[in-house]
Design a protein around this motif. Sequence first.
Motif, mmCIF file in Angstrom:
data_model
loop_
_atom_site.group_PDB
_atom_site.id
_atom_site.type_symbol
_atom_site.label_atom_id
_atom_site.label_comp_id
_atom_site.label_asym_id
_atom_site.label_seq_id
_atom_site.Cartn_x
_atom_site.Cartn_y
_atom_site.Cartn_z
ATOM 1 N N SER A 147 -17.866 0.936 1.124
ATOM 2 C CA SER A 147 -17.314 0.439 -0.134
ATOM 3 C C SER A 147 -18.365 -0.338 -0.929
ATOM 4 O O SER A 147 -18.506 -0.145 -2.137
ATOM 5 N N LEU A 148 -19.113 -1.208 -0.272
ATOM 6 C CA LEU A 148 -20.154 -1.991 -0.956
ATOM 7 C C LEU A 148 -21.253 -1.091 -1.493
ATOM 8 O O LEU A 148 -21.732 -1.293 -2.606
ATOM 9 N N ARG A 149 -21.653 -0.117 -0.711
ATOM 10 C CA ARG A 149 -22.694 0.801 -1.175
ATOM 11 C C ARG A 149 -22.224 1.559 -2.406
ATOM 12 O O ARG A 149 -22.990 1.725 -3.359
ATOM 13 N N GLY A 150 -20.979 2.004 -2.394
ATOM 14 C CA GLY A 150 -20.439 2.706 -3.552
ATOM 15 C C GLY A 150 -20.357 1.830 -4.776
ATOM 16 O O GLY A 150 -20.666 2.237 -5.881
ATOM 17 N N ASP A 193 -33.347 -7.455 -3.057
ATOM 18 C CA ASP A 193 -33.118 -6.016 -3.162
ATOM 19 C C ASP A 193 -31.630 -5.718 -2.943
ATOM 20 O O ASP A 193 -30.944 -6.458 -2.242
ATOM 21 N N PRO A 194 -31.139 -4.601 -3.526
ATOM 22 C CA PRO A 194 -29.723 -4.251 -3.373
ATOM 23 C C PRO A 194 -29.262 -4.159 -1.910
ATOM 24 O O PRO A 194 -28.142 -4.568 -1.607
ATOM 25 N N GLU A 195 -30.085 -3.668 -1.012
ATOM 26 C CA GLU A 195 -29.671 -3.569 0.399
ATOM 27 C C GLU A 195 -29.459 -4.953 1.007
ATOM 28 O O GLU A 195 -28.537 -5.153 1.795
ATOM 29 N N ILE A 196 -30.315 -5.905 0.649
ATOM 30 C CA ILE A 196 -30.145 -7.272 1.157
ATOM 31 C C ILE A 196 -28.884 -7.888 0.555
ATOM 32 O O ILE A 196 -28.109 -8.550 1.258
ATOM 33 N N GLN A 197 -28.639 -7.633 -0.719
ATOM 34 C CA GLN A 197 -27.407 -8.113 -1.349
ATOM 35 C C GLN A 197 -26.182 -7.547 -0.631
ATOM 36 O O GLN A 197 -25.207 -8.277 -0.387
ATOM 37 N N GLN A 198 -26.235 -6.267 -0.287
ATOM 38 C CA GLN A 198 -25.124 -5.645 0.447
ATOM 39 C C GLN A 198 -24.916 -6.346 1.786
ATOM 40 O O GLN A 198 -23.775 -6.583 2.196
ATOM 41 N N GLY A 199 -26.009 -6.670 2.465
ATOM 42 C CA GLY A 199 -25.905 -7.365 3.749
ATOM 43 C C GLY A 199 -25.264 -8.734 3.621
ATOM 44 O O GLY A 199 -24.455 -9.139 4.453
ATOM 45 N N ILE A 200 -25.624 -9.458 2.564
ATOM 46 C CA ILE A 200 -25.031 -10.780 2.316
ATOM 47 C C ILE A 200 -23.532 -10.641 2.059
ATOM 48 O O ILE A 200 -22.717 -11.365 2.648
ATOM 49 N N LEU A 201 -23.179 -9.697 1.192
ATOM 50 C CA LEU A 201 -21.763 -9.488 0.879
ATOM 51 C C LEU A 201 -20.983 -9.011 2.105
ATOM 52 O O LEU A 201 -19.850 -9.456 2.336
ATOM 53 N N LEU A 202 -21.586 -8.107 2.877
ATOM 54 C CA LEU A 202 -20.918 -7.631 4.091
ATOM 55 C C LEU A 202 -20.694 -8.782 5.066
ATOM 56 O O LEU A 202 -19.610 -8.909 5.647
ATOM 57 N N HIS A 203 -21.687 -9.642 5.232
ATOM 58 C CA HIS A 203 -21.551 -10.797 6.116
ATOM 59 C C HIS A 203 -20.363 -11.663 5.689
ATOM 60 O O HIS A 203 -19.558 -12.088 6.526
ATOM 61 N N ARG A 204 -20.242 -11.889 4.417
ATOM 62 C CA ARG A 204 -19.139 -12.712 3.900
ATOM 63 C C ARG A 204 -17.788 -12.038 4.130
ATOM 64 O O ARG A 204 -16.813 -12.707 4.484
ATOM 65 N N ARG A 236 -15.678 -3.368 14.128
ATOM 66 C CA ARG A 236 -16.579 -2.229 13.938
ATOM 67 C C ARG A 236 -16.033 -1.303 12.851
ATOM 68 O O ARG A 236 -16.747 -0.918 11.918
ATOM 69 N N ILE A 237 -14.755 -0.970 12.950
ATOM 70 C CA ILE A 237 -14.124 -0.081 11.965
ATOM 71 C C ILE A 237 -14.129 -0.739 10.586
ATOM 72 O O ILE A 237 -14.498 -0.117 9.587
ATOM 73 N N PHE A 238 -13.733 -2.001 10.522
ATOM 74 C CA PHE A 238 -13.728 -2.730 9.255
ATOM 75 C C PHE A 238 -15.115 -2.739 8.618
ATOM 76 O O PHE A 238 -15.268 -2.479 7.422
ATOM 77 N N SER A 239 -16.139 -3.029 9.417
ATOM 78 C CA SER A 239 -17.512 -3.135 8.908
ATOM 79 C C SER A 239 -18.011 -1.812 8.353
ATOM 80 O O SER A 239 -18.651 -1.778 7.295
ATOM 81 N N GLU A 240 -17.735 -0.735 9.057
ATOM 82 C CA GLU A 240 -18.155 0.588 8.570
ATOM 83 C C GLU A 240 -17.506 0.898 7.226
ATOM 84 O O GLU A 240 -18.168 1.350 6.296
#
Length: 184
Positions: A177-180, A19-30, A168-172
């Motif tokens: 950005s990833l969601r957009g 799902d797109p949310e899981i993809q976002q989580g993977i990309l955010l982790h990286r 924290r600031i970077f992650s937010e």
Amino acid sequence: MIGNFIADHIRGNKFEHFDPEIQQGILLHREIDTFTDAHKIVRKSKRRLHERYGHYDGVIIDIFFDHFLAKNWSQYSAIPLDVYTNSVYQLFQEKQEDLPEKSQQFIKYMVEYDILYNYQFLDPIDRVLNGMNRRTKGKSQMNLAIEDLKEQYQNFEDDFSAFFEDLRIFSEEKLLSLRGRMTK
């Protein structure tokens, strides 16, 4: 949360079936991994350990920083740590069958030893470091790292506190950005 958790068990771009949310989580982790590895405070922490542990210094710092996050959890969240960790375990167990095999194995270990909650204490950190040392067949000498943590505890905790605010600031910002990017 699930994407972030399984990211280390996903190679390359083999995550498009999620799902797109899981993809976002993977990309955010990286993105977080890249940010962390390049951060000047993390590099300073790693230098304290590098002579003894070589390239294992980053793994050790990750474990130390996980300890400080759990120990100081109430500074970062209004949800008590035990309530939060139990909700995480429940979510992971509900989704377990859809996750990579390595993630499934780690969930069992996490729940059995209540890793997320117990990281706030030094004995579980010592056990994790000893386990990591066994996995490297003694090559890493990570079993000795608990001594370094105790000897330089305040230095590492200060590093974590300063770094975590930047993270924290970077992650937010990165998540927005990833969601957009993924909704386009």
